[in-house]
Scaffold this motif. Structure first.
Motif, PDB file in Angstrom:
ATOM      1  N   LYS A   1     -43.222  60.039 124.306  1.00 12.54           N
ATOM      2  CA  LYS A   1     -42.769  59.477 125.566  1.00 12.54           C
ATOM      3  C   LYS A   1     -41.293  59.105 125.458  1.00 12.54           C
ATOM      4  O   LYS A   1     -40.834  58.597 124.437  1.00 12.54           O
ATOM      5  N   ASN A   2     -40.534  59.417 126.500  1.00 12.21           N
ATOM      6  CA  ASN A   2     -39.086  59.135 126.607  1.00 12.21           C
ATOM      7  C   ASN A   2     -38.218  60.105 125.815  1.00 12.21           C
ATOM      8  O   ASN A   2     -37.016  59.881 125.699  1.00 12.21           O
TER       9      ASN A   2
ATOM     10  N   GLY B   1     -36.123  61.146 139.950  1.00 12.63           N
ATOM     11  CA  GLY B   1     -36.629  61.034 138.595  1.00 12.63           C
ATOM     12  C   GLY B   1     -35.682  60.426 137.590  1.00 12.63           C
ATOM     13  O   GLY B   1     -35.976  60.433 136.382  1.00 12.63           O
TER      14      GLY B   1
ATOM     15  N   SER C   1     -33.910  57.430 135.524  1.00 20.68           N
ATOM     16  CA  SER C   1     -34.334  56.107 135.087  1.00 20.68           C
ATOM     17  C   SER C   1     -33.324  55.058 135.556  1.00 20.68           C
ATOM     18  O   SER C   1     -32.199  55.376 135.974  1.00 20.68           O
TER      19      SER C   1
ATOM     20  N   TYR D   1     -36.352  62.995 131.007  1.00 16.74           N
ATOM     21  CA  TYR D   1     -37.122  62.570 129.841  1.00 16.74           C
ATOM     22  C   TYR D   1     -38.610  62.531 130.175  1.00 16.74           C
ATOM     23  O   TYR D   1     -39.002  62.328 131.319  1.00 16.74           O
ATOM     24  N   SER D   2     -39.405  62.701 129.127  1.00 20.18           N
ATOM     25  CA  SER D   2     -40.853  62.729 129.327  1.00 20.18           C
ATOM     26  C   SER D   2     -41.390  61.345 129.622  1.00 20.18           C
ATOM     27  O   SER D   2     -40.990  60.356 129.001  1.00 20.18           O
ATOM     28  N   THR D   3     -42.281  61.280 130.563  1.00 14.37           N
ATOM     29  CA  THR D   3     -42.954  60.015 130.881  1.00 14.37           C
ATOM     30  C   THR D   3     -44.329  59.928 130.205  1.00 14.37           C
ATOM     31  O   THR D   3     -45.064  58.965 130.426  1.00 14.37           O
ATOM     32  N   TYR D   4     -44.678  60.976 129.413  1.00  6.14           N
ATOM     33  CA  TYR D   4     -45.966  61.002 128.711  1.00  6.14           C
ATOM     34  C   TYR D   4     -45.749  61.420 127.262  1.00  6.14           C
ATOM     35  O   TYR D   4     -44.695  61.921 126.885  1.00  6.14           O
TER      36      TYR D   4
END
Length: 404
Positions: free
Chosen positions: A139-140, A190, A192, A212-215
């Motif tokens: 994540k992130n 999207g 941050s 960036y990935s949220t999962y």
């Protein structure tokens, strides 16, 4: 002379009497043969002739056989034939059986745990930070960089509004509303909060944005390529969590009739022979495969230590306890395209076929759902021997022309 005439008369009388007797015997023999003997072909048993000759199909010599005067669905067998055919019968009563069946399946990714990272704005993918399926993404972590004029305009609006906040009067008040509206648009795209705040300090607005990935998860699919244009909502990559997996297998449709969602199963693995886990049925496909007559079921397998991998072969052991019904050996049931039937002993040496409806099949036994005459014994071994003899004698299948 008188003696000679007398002797001639007696001789002639003797010849006539013997001739009549011989003819009567021949006539009686022919009549008897016509009633009890037929001639058939061992290769084409449907051929029936009342005299010797050759088969009109294969041209083999016809062989004699006793004429079977039994009913159309019956056959009479001698004690010797019963012994040679290993034919045995028994009375069938309702019993409580515990049916166990093993079904082989393959572990697959739990589709409910797949997350898709999609483009939030239209643009061109400048860079992909992951290019291999199976890689693990935290994540992130940075996933891709997008060139987007829409996002660049929203960034410019946010930067301009932030500079107008210090202006006196209505300019400052209006700038506050503009700043909030521009921030909401960037959040929608999207970005941050940290990325949005950094825009205030950069007079040079970049059309490039890193996402960036949220999962967290393993990459199961990469749907985009560097340099390609993508529409808003287009998939970039798919991430799968492997903390649970699916085991998909196909079961006999008759067995599946009694299965239900939430039913427990014991699962073992080819790659881990000594390991077994408990699982529950989470899905039963309402559609039967028309070719195999099998039904797909799915079980959810816990995988907390991630030692199980998609693609592994597994065996699901399904148990139905205290299943009450009539059960006979599977080989006692004759199946063909017209019907399913069994042979029962009507009286000693006399067997008749009875059409039946079958149910659950497991452990070499099959459930008979039709009502059976309790006074008659069911053939539990040698049913196919009876069937073959029936076809040989009568030249047709017992259920020809009939359908379930």
């Amino acid at each position: 002379m008188q003696k000679i005439k007398k002797f001639s008369f007696l001789f002639l009388t003797f010849v006539v009497v013997m001739g009549c007797n011989t003819k009567n015997k021949e006539d009686h023999s022919a009549h008897q043969d016509g009633e009890s003997i037929l001639y058939t072909c061992s290769m084409d048993p449907q051929i029936k002739e009342d005299k010797p000759g050759k088969c009109p199909i294969c041209h083999m010599d016809l062989t004699p056989m006793k004429k079977d005067n039994s009913a159309s669905n019956e056959i009479a067998l001698s004690d010797q034939q019963i012994k040679l055919g290993n034919i045995s019968t028994q009375n069938i009563e309702e019993t409580n059986s515990s049916l166990k069946e093993n079904y082989t399946g393959v572990l697959t990714i739990n589709q409910e745990q797949i997350k898709t990272i999609s483009a939030r704005a239209m643009g061109r993918i400048e860079k992909l930070y992951f290019k291999t399926t199976g890689d693990y993404v935290n994540k992130n972590q940075a996933i891709y960089q997008l060139y987007s004029e829409d996002i660049a305009i929203a960034k410019q609006d946010y930067f301009a509004a932030s500079k107008q906040l210090t202006m006196p009067g209505d300019f400052g008040k209006n700038a506050k509303n503009m700043l909030q509206a521009a921030k909401q648009k960037l959040l929608f795209y999207g970005l941050s909060n940290a990325q949005i705040e950094s825009i205030k300090d950069n007079a040079q607005i970049s059309p490039y944005t890193t996402f960036y990935s949220t999962y967290s998860g393993y990459i199961s699919e990469i749907a985009a390529t560097e340099g390609s244009y993508i529409m808003e909502g287009g998939a970039i990559i798919k991430l799968a969590a492997l903390s649970t997996l699916w085991l998909e297998t196909q079961v006999n449709v008759n067995y599946a009739k009694s299965l239900k969602i939430g039913q427990s199963a014991t699962v073992s693995f080819t790659d881990y022979p000594t390991k077994e886990v408990k699982a529950k049925i989470s899905f039963i496909n309402p559609e039967i495969n028309p070719d195999s007559r099998l039904l797909l079921i799915r079980m959810e397998i816990a995988n907390p230590n991630l030692f199980l991998k998609p693609g592994m072969q597994a065996v699901a052991k399904l148990t139905q306890s205290n299943k009450k019904g009539l059960f006979i050996p599977t080989d006692a049931v004759i199946r063909d395209e017209n019907a399913t039937y069994i042979w029962v002993e009507k009286s000693h040496g006399i067997f008749e076929n009875v059409m039946v409806e079958t149910g659950v099949e497991a452990n070499g036994m099959i459930e008979i759902k039709s009502d059976l005459d309790s006074t008659k014994k069911v053939v539990v071994s040698g049913a196919y021997a009876i069937n073959s003899e029936y076809i040989f004698r009568k030249g047709s299948d017992p259920m020809a022309g009939m359908k379930m």
